[in-house]
Design a protein around this motif. Structure first.
Motif, mmCIF file in Angstrom:
data_model
loop_
_atom_site.group_PDB
_atom_site.id
_atom_site.type_symbol
_atom_site.label_atom_id
_atom_site.label_comp_id
_atom_site.label_asym_id
_atom_site.label_seq_id
_atom_site.Cartn_x
_atom_site.Cartn_y
_atom_site.Cartn_z
ATOM 1 N N GLY A 1 0.825 -1.202 0.000
ATOM 2 C CA GLY A 1 0.000 0.000 0.000
ATOM 3 C C GLY A 1 0.859 1.251 0.000
ATOM 4 O O GLY A 1 0.550 2.234 -0.700
ATOM 5 N N SER A 2 1.934 1.224 0.807
ATOM 6 C CA SER A 2 2.832 2.393 0.856
ATOM 7 C C SER A 2 3.502 2.617 -0.491
ATOM 8 O O SER A 2 3.635 3.768 -0.955
ATOM 9 N N GLU A 3 3.937 1.530 -1.124
ATOM 10 C CA GLU A 3 4.583 1.645 -2.433
ATOM 11 C C GLU A 3 3.596 2.194 -3.471
ATOM 12 O O GLU A 3 3.956 3.021 -4.330
ATOM 13 N N MET A 4 2.335 1.728 -3.405
ATOM 14 C CA MET A 4 1.327 2.226 -4.341
ATOM 15 C C MET A 4 1.075 3.715 -4.130
ATOM 16 O O MET A 4 0.911 4.474 -5.091
ATOM 17 N N ASP A 5 1.033 4.153 -2.877
ATOM 18 C CA ASP A 5 0.844 5.583 -2.599
ATOM 19 C C ASP A 5 2.001 6.403 -3.170
ATOM 20 O O ASP A 5 1.806 7.473 -3.764
ATOM 21 N N SER A 6 3.222 5.880 -2.985
ATOM 22 C CA SER A 6 4.409 6.586 -3.490
ATOM 23 C C SER A 6 4.376 6.665 -5.007
ATOM 24 O O SER A 6 4.662 7.720 -5.612
ATOM 25 N N ASN B 1 1.827 9.228 -6.186
ATOM 26 C CA ASN B 1 2.333 10.602 -6.032
ATOM 27 C C ASN B 1 3.305 10.958 -7.163
ATOM 28 O O ASN B 1 3.290 12.087 -7.706
ATOM 29 N N ARG B 2 4.130 9.988 -7.541
ATOM 30 C CA ARG B 2 5.085 10.242 -8.627
ATOM 31 C C ARG B 2 4.359 10.464 -9.951
ATOM 32 O O ARG B 2 4.728 11.327 -10.749
ATOM 33 N N LEU B 3 3.308 9.628 -10.184
ATOM 34 C CA LEU B 3 2.541 9.793 -11.426
ATOM 35 C C LEU B 3 1.855 11.154 -11.471
ATOM 36 O O LEU B 3 1.802 11.813 -12.528
ATOM 37 N N PHE C 1 2.898 13.879 -10.076
ATOM 38 C CA PHE C 1 3.941 14.864 -10.334
ATOM 39 C C PHE C 1 4.322 14.907 -11.800
ATOM 40 O O PHE C 1 4.479 15.973 -12.408
ATOM 41 N N VAL C 2 4.413 13.692 -12.409
ATOM 42 C CA VAL C 2 4.767 13.620 -13.823
ATOM 43 C C VAL C 2 3.683 14.279 -14.681
ATOM 44 O O VAL C 2 3.966 15.018 -15.634
ATOM 45 N N GLN C 3 2.406 13.994 -14.335
ATOM 46 C CA GLN C 3 1.305 14.591 -15.086
ATOM 47 C C GLN C 3 1.342 16.126 -15.006
ATOM 48 O O GLN C 3 1.138 16.846 -16.011
ATOM 49 N N VAL C 4 1.583 16.651 -13.824
ATOM 50 C CA VAL C 4 1.652 18.109 -13.642
ATOM 51 C C VAL C 4 2.816 18.684 -14.449
ATOM 52 O O VAL C 4 2.693 19.718 -15.143
ATOM 53 N N SER C 5 3.921 17.976 -14.422
ATOM 54 C CA SER C 5 5.099 18.446 -15.160
ATOM 55 C C SER C 5 4.832 18.471 -16.652
ATOM 56 O O SER C 5 5.219 19.409 -17.369
ATOM 57 N N LEU C 6 4.149 17.437 -17.143
ATOM 58 C CA LEU C 6 3.835 17.374 -18.569
ATOM 59 C C LEU C 6 2.885 18.495 -18.980
ATOM 60 O O LEU C 6 3.013 19.089 -20.078
ATOM 61 N N CYS C 7 1.909 18.779 -18.154
ATOM 62 C CA CYS C 7 0.957 19.856 -18.440
ATOM 63 C C CYS C 7 1.690 21.203 -18.552
ATOM 64 O O CYS C 7 1.428 22.023 -19.449
ATOM 65 N N ILE C 8 2.613 21.456 -17.619
ATOM 66 C CA ILE C 8 3.380 22.708 -17.646
ATOM 67 C C ILE C 8 4.225 22.778 -18.905
ATOM 68 O O ILE C 8 4.316 23.811 -19.584
ATOM 69 N N TYR C 9 4.830 21.618 -19.253
ATOM 70 C CA TYR C 9 5.726 21.594 -20.415
ATOM 71 C C TYR C 9 4.931 21.890 -21.695
ATOM 72 O O TYR C 9 5.353 22.685 -22.541
ATOM 73 N N PHE C 10 3.749 21.190 -21.848
ATOM 74 C CA PHE C 10 2.945 21.418 -23.051
ATOM 75 C C PHE C 10 2.415 22.858 -23.127
ATOM 76 O O PHE C 10 2.318 23.443 -24.197
#
Length: 224
Positions: free
Chosen positions: A196-201, A204-206, A208-217
């Motif tokens: 469960g902890s690994e899934m939460d981590s 969170n990473r996914l 962050f990646v989505q937010v980063s991609l939105c900013i980049y586009f």
């Protein structure tokens, strides 16, 4: 199990009492010189013999029934054999007195001494200074019964102890299995928590990646 309430012992006591009374009448006939008593005592002895023989026959039938399934009646082979010995002894005593009286009635020309000698030989009775053996038979029967009952109780106690030992061992094994299952459940729970902890981590990473991609586009669109 055999006990003081066992019907066999009530009947046995009644028959033994009848035999004792019959022996008393027999000895009275044996020693009397009264013509009147010599006439009616033999009849009384023979009638008593027939009555006791019938009672012993009925008791033998009851023993035969019990021998088909001794455990159901709470007795064993030792007790059955003791009962058979007693009925055989009772039958012999009564049968011998009957033979002596019948022989005495048919020996009117025989001397008194000869008849007495024949009585002694057939009955194999002790003289007047010896004790009656009937009490010895009863004491032996009681000793046999007590010994057989004691042996049976010891076997039952031993069997119960063995069953308790087996039950205790089963409980111990079940307890061990229960502890193993408990430990396994704790281990599985720990693994699930870690997963469960690994899934939460990862989530969170996914994010962050989505937010980063939105900013980049967004930046690329502005440049275009």
């Amino acid at each position: 199990m055999p006990s003081a309430q066992d019907p066999f012992y009530f009947v046995k006591a009644e028959i033994q009492d009848s035999i004792d009374k019959l022996q008393s009448t027999f000895h009275q006939w044996e020693s009397t010189s009264d013509p009147t008593e010599q006439g009616h005592l033999p009849k009384a002895v023979l009638a008593g013999c027939e009555s006791i023989e019938w009672q012993v026959d009925e008791l033998d039938k009851a023993i035969a029934v019990a021998s088909r399934d001794p455990s159901w009646y709470g007795i064993d082979e030792v007790e059955l054999e003791s009962r058979r010995r007693w009925t055989s002894s009772a039958r012999t005593q009564v049968g011998t007195m009957k033979k002596v009286v019948e022989a005495g009635k048919g020996s009117s020309t025989t001397s008194h001494a000869s008849v007495n000698g024949m009585r002694r030989e057939l009955l194999k009775l002790p003289n007047s200074h010896q004790t009656d053996t009937s009490n010895q038979y009863a004491a032996q029967d009681n000793d046999d019964f007590i010994q057989s009952e004691s042996d049976r109780q010891m076997l039952l106690i031993k069997k119960q102890d063995e069953e308790l030992d087996e039950l205790s061992e089963s409980v111990r094994r079940i307890g061990g299995v229960g502890l193993t299952i408990h430990d396994e459940l704790l281990s599985q729970e720990k693994i699930i928590d870690e997963l469960g902890s690994e899934m939460d981590s990862t989530t969170n990473r996914l994010d962050f990646v989505q937010v980063s991609l939105c900013i980049y586009f967004s930046f690329l669109l502005q440049i275009a």
